[in-house]
Structure formats: C-alpha cells, structure tokens
Enzyme design. Structure first.
Site, short mmCIF file in Angstrom:
data_model
loop_
_atom_site.label_atom_id
_atom_site.label_comp_id
_atom_site.label_asym_id
_atom_site.label_seq_id
_atom_site.Cartn_x
_atom_site.Cartn_y
_atom_site.Cartn_z
N SER A 1 64.20 -9.87 38.84
CA SER A 1 64.04 -9.16 40.11
C SER A 1 63.56 -10.10 41.20
O SER A 1 62.77 -11.02 40.95
CB SER A 1 63.04 -8.00 39.94
OG SER A 1 63.53 -7.06 39.02
N HIS A 16 68.87 -20.41 47.73
CA HIS A 16 68.74 -20.51 46.28
C HIS A 16 69.86 -21.34 45.65
O HIS A 16 70.91 -21.55 46.24
CB HIS A 16 68.71 -19.11 45.64
CG HIS A 16 69.95 -18.31 45.91
ND1 HIS A 16 70.09 -17.52 47.03
CD2 HIS A 16 71.11 -18.19 45.22
CE1 HIS A 16 71.28 -16.94 47.00
NE2 HIS A 16 71.91 -17.33 45.91
N LYS A 60 67.70 -31.50 54.12
CA LYS A 60 66.29 -31.75 54.45
C LYS A 60 66.00 -31.21 55.84
O LYS A 60 66.90 -31.08 56.67
CB LYS A 60 65.99 -33.25 54.40
CG LYS A 60 66.12 -33.85 53.00
CD LYS A 60 65.74 -35.32 53.00
CE LYS A 60 65.85 -35.90 51.59
NZ LYS A 60 65.49 -37.34 51.55
#
Length: 211
Positions: A77, A119, A180
C-alpha cells in the site's frame, strides 16, 4: 458561447464537437472531485488520481495524457500525493506517475511527451541483485519525492526521475533526462541534464556555466 462560435467559424463542425466534448468531460471530473474552476483536460486523457490529487485553479491538460497515482502495487500500500499548483499548463502526451509525492508549483509550463515519475521498479545497489531475477513488474516500488517549483518551463520529451527537485524559474531543454536536482534560475539540458546557464542576481544576466 462566443468561444464555441469562434471555433466553429475558424475550424468547422468537427473541432467544435471535439472542444465541447473536452469541456463536458472536464466538467464531470471537476464536479466529481470538487476541483477548482478552470480545470480542462483534452481528449483521450486518462485521469487516475481519485482522492490523492490536490490541484489549483486554471489547470490545463492536453490530449492523450496519463496522470496517475498508485495506492497499491503487488500487495503493498502507498499513500500518494499529487499536488499541482495554479495556472499549470501541460501539452499532449504527458505521463505523470506518483506513488509517494509529486509536487508541481504555480505557473509551470510542460511541453509534450514528458514523463515524470517518483518511483522505480526495484532498487539497484550492489547488495540487491536478487531482485533483478524477478520480472520488473513484480519488484517492489522504491519511491522518492519529486518537486517542480513555480515558474519552471520543461521542454519537449523530457524525463524527470525520482528524488529530483527543479528550482524556481528554471528551464529544462528538450530531450533531457533529469536525474539530479537543478538549482533555481538555471537552464539545464542533456542526458543526464546538466546546468549550462545560470542567472546571476548580482550581475542581472544569464551566465554560461563551463564544466
């Protein structure tokens, strides 16, 4: 009504129907989630954010975009938060994927074919090779927040990776990969993106950066 008449006179019936369809689609989503005025999305755009998005006034999104928050993946989750400020404009084919936090400040301008993600599928350090034996979609999502500060301009076909902050007023050149963080009031370009110009508040000019 005046805008509809202008489209009809300039482009004809089919573009008018398409424009009206966009506005109806946008109105349905805006009312469903109680979004502020000015929310407009183009045809074939997928808005998969639900309760996890907070947006400001005047958000404009082009066609065929995919804006998504991820609350579950492979039994894990997440509590994603997508924050979009006021007067943000995205062109066509933008993909934003958020499992932890993506924040876009006021007056940000995004060109077409941009990918923003907070992600990765898996973690790739010297002691994590075992996860590479799994199919990528079965690996755990590893997330780091992404921040795009106000008045940023992002060019065509840019990729912005997890853990990045793009400072206020900066510009990212087309086809760059931002891996970056970029300071405020800079122009960055390349793969990976590097600062090539920086605005000097002392001299009042854009100064070239030599590396």
């Amino acid at each position: 009504m005046y805008k509809a008449l202008e489209i009809y006179q300039r482009d004809g019936v089919l573009p008018l129907i398409a424009a009206l369809s966009d506005r109806i689609h946008s109105a349905i989503i805006r009312r469903k989630f109680n979004y502020p005025d000015g929310f407009l999305i183009g045809r074939d755009t997928v808005w998969l954010t639900g309760k996890y998005a907070v947006i400001g006034k005047g958000l404009r999104i082009g066609r065929r975009c995919r804006i998504e928050t991820i609350s579950r993946h492979n039994g894990h989750s997440f509590n994603p938060k997508l924050i979009i400020g006021s007067n943000v404009s995205m062109s066509d084919d933008v993909h934003i994927a958020c499992s932890t936090s993506v924040s876009i400040g006021d007056n940000v301008l995004l060109a077409s074919k941009i990918f923003i993600t907070d992600h990765n599928h898996g973690e790739y350090k010297k002691d994590t090779f075992g996860e590479s034996l799994l199919p990528p979609n079965d690996r755990i999502l590893i997330s780091e927040p992404v921040y795009i500060d106000k008045n940023v301009w992002i060019g065509e076909m840019v990729t912005i990776l997890p853990g990045v902050r793009i400072g206020e007023g900066s510009i990212i050149g087309s086809n760059s990969v931002v891996s970056k963080s970029i300071p405020r009031f800079c122009i960055a370009a390349g793969v990976p993106a590097k600062v090539i110009k920086r605005y000097s508040e002392e001299t009042g000019i854009w100064e070239r950066v030599y590396e």
